[in-house]
Write an enzyme that holds these catalytic residues in place. Structure first.
Site, PDB file in Angstrom:
ATOM      1  N   SER A 189      86.290  43.861 103.397  1.00  0.00           N
ATOM      2  CA  SER A 189      87.653  43.690 102.889  1.00  0.00           C
ATOM      3  C   SER A 189      87.935  42.205 102.598  1.00  0.00           C
ATOM      4  O   SER A 189      87.193  41.589 101.836  1.00  0.00           O
ATOM      5  CB  SER A 189      88.621  44.309 103.904  1.00  0.00           C
ATOM      6  OG  SER A 189      89.895  44.420 103.371  1.00  0.00           O
ATOM      7  N   ASP A 343      90.246  53.921  97.482  1.00  0.00           N
ATOM      8  CA  ASP A 343      90.515  52.553  97.931  1.00  0.00           C
ATOM      9  C   ASP A 343      91.092  51.762  96.762  1.00  0.00           C
ATOM     10  O   ASP A 343      90.519  51.790  95.661  1.00  0.00           O
ATOM     11  CB  ASP A 343      89.171  51.921  98.390  1.00  0.00           C
ATOM     12  CG  ASP A 343      89.317  50.497  98.889  1.00  0.00           C
ATOM     13  OD1 ASP A 343      90.441  49.955  98.870  1.00  0.00           O
ATOM     14  OD2 ASP A 343      88.292  49.914  99.292  1.00  0.00           O
ATOM     15  N   HIS A 373      89.317  52.923 102.267  1.00  0.00           N
ATOM     16  CA  HIS A 373      89.237  51.538 102.709  1.00  0.00           C
ATOM     17  C   HIS A 373      89.234  51.424 104.239  1.00  0.00           C
ATOM     18  O   HIS A 373      90.032  52.059 104.899  1.00  0.00           O
ATOM     19  CB  HIS A 373      90.414  50.741 102.152  1.00  0.00           C
ATOM     20  CG  HIS A 373      90.248  49.270 102.341  1.00  0.00           C
ATOM     21  ND1 HIS A 373      89.453  48.515 101.512  1.00  0.00           N
ATOM     22  CD2 HIS A 373      90.715  48.424 103.280  1.00  0.00           C
ATOM     23  CE1 HIS A 373      89.463  47.264 101.934  1.00  0.00           C
ATOM     24  NE2 HIS A 373      90.212  47.174 103.005  1.00  0.00           N
TER      25      HIS A 373
END
Ligand SMILES: *[C@@H]1O[C@H](CO)[C@@H](O)[C@H](O)[C@H]1NC(C)=O
Ligand SMILES: *[C@@H]1O[C@H](CO)[C@@H](O)[C@H](O)[C@H]1NC(C)=O
Length: 403
Positions: A189, A343, A373
């Site tokens: 991320s 995501d 995600h």
């Protein structure tokens, strides 16, 4: 008895109503997922509430999740774990206890959390670092860089860069018995964003002689230019990280000034004079047809020039690695990219994989059709998903074979 039963039924119904979230089709284990996401939902709503009431900053409240998840740096039978500092930046260091069979491999890891939350000591990160260290007999350096909004861009980037540069010195590598030809950067991320930015910056740095063997980008955020990509649309169906939260993370990375957040929310934050940068995130060219979802590409939307003058960070490749030129991308190391279908950041990773390949970089792109995600955080009880295990195993296997 009847009244108690009625109460119980009502309570269960209320709870079920609260826990229930619509889940996109094709997602693995939707019901378990709904349950494990509940604490995140609670903290998110709490953060909004305390901010509205003026009690606490939104991100401070979001950090409650981080704080409850932190475990101490404790060694086990396989790995010695210590908290220390490299170049004055705190790191958690994982050293395998097994005798090395020659020089060791090493991974420098940057945790996720939108540059605003997260910690290398969170249970799931600690678990991943231990596992890599033990199974690969590798040194893992997991970095606790300073966080926004208290420390906005470029501070988080500079912290991770400074740790990387420190570790890549030949004297330090030899102190830890590390093979200089087998070091990688990795992150998930926002950490994937930092890893990509670090890998690019190292190419320009004449002081660093060690070359990375690989970069590992797990559902990374790679650009803040176009926040209306196909994956950003239909955001209601994206568990854990809806578009509104990603916009919040991006804007807080640069400033807490709500005018940037509002402009980003309507995707009108880039000035017309920076229009040439949109070629690097042109999804009508960089996404495969199946991911364009039949949407018509309408071109960029522009905003006032003042925002980019005040907060130039969002146009900087150190924050938006997708904005680097092809000439720069060409020299990047072997790359592993994980993207998840459900995501908002899916298209960032897919487009980077496409641009890297076109520039001649060797890329392993794993697209998980049934994932969302943050899925790698869910491998430990009680927040455990079979999907999390599967994707973590794939990633660890790739590192074993390619580092
Ligand atoms: C230590 O390593 C062995 C072999 O990989 C493994 O079976 C064991 O569970 C590990 N111990 C811990 C505490 O992780
Ligand atoms: C994006 O690509 C399309 C062709 O697929 C092209 O018509 C358009 O001009 C491009 N836009 C930008 C900003 O690069």
């Amino acid at each position: 008895m009847g009244a108690k039963l009625l109460c119980l039924c009502l309570l269960t119904a209320l709870l079920a109503y609260y826990i229930y979230s619509p889940m996109p089709e094709g997602l693995a284990e939707p019901w378990t997922l709904m349950l494990v996401l509940t604490p995140f939902k609670v903290v998110g709503q709490l953060a909004t509430a305390v901010e509205v009431l003026g009690l606490m900053n939104y991100m401070e409240a979001m950090r409650l999740i981080t704080v409850t998840e932190i475990v101490a740096a404790t060694s086990d039978e396989n790995v010695t774990v210590t908290s220390t500092e490299f170049n004055n930046v705190p790191v958690r260091l994982y050293l395998p206890r097994r005798a090395p069979d020659g020089l060791r491999r090493a991974m420098i890891y940057f945790h996720g959390g939108g540059w605003c939350v997260g910690d290398a000591g969170m249970k799931s990160y600690d678990h991943m670092s231990r596992r890599i260290s033990n199974e690969l007999n590798a040194v893992v350096v997991s970095v606790n860089y300073r966080l926004a909004p208290e420390h906005p861009f470029p501070v988080p980037f500079e912290d991770v860069y400074s740790v990387t540069k420190f570790f890549l010195q030949s004297s330090v590598l030899s102190q830890y018995g590390v093979d200089p030809t087998r070091v990688c950067v990795a992150g998930d991320s926002a950490g994937g964003n930092l890893a990509a930015a670090v890998a690019q910056q190292l190419l320009e740095d004449a002081e660093v002689k060690t070359k990375l063997k690989a970069q590992i980008l797990l559902y990374p955020a790679l650009q803040a230019l176009d926040l209306d990509l196909p994956s950003y649309r239909d955001s209601e169906n994206k568990p854990l990280l809806p578009r509104s939260l990603m916009v919040r993370f991006w804007s807080e990375y640069f400033t807490s000034d709500p005018s940037l957040r509002e402009a980003m929310a309507s995707n009108r934050h880039v000035p017309a004079e920076s229009g040439h940068l949109f070629q690097f995130v042109n999804w009508s060219q960089l996404l495969p047809a199946g991911m364009r979802q039949g949407l018509a590409y309408t071109g960029p939307t522009y905003g006032p020039a003042g925002l980019a003058r005040r907060y130039p960070g969002f146009l900087d490749p150190r924050a938006s690695p997708l904005l680097a030129s092809d000439a720069r991308l060409r020299r990047l190391p072997h790359t592993y990219i994980l993207t998840c279908e459900h995501d908002v950041l899916r298209d960032d990773g897919v487009m980077y994989a496409q641009r890297l390949r076109a520039a001649g970089v060797t890329v392993t792109h794993h697209h998980a059709q049934d994932a969302f995600h943050g899925v790698l955080m869910f491998t430990l009880w009680p927040f455990e998903l079979a999907l999390g295990h599967r994707l973590l195993n794939n990633y660890v296997q790739w590192v074993k074979e390619n580092l």
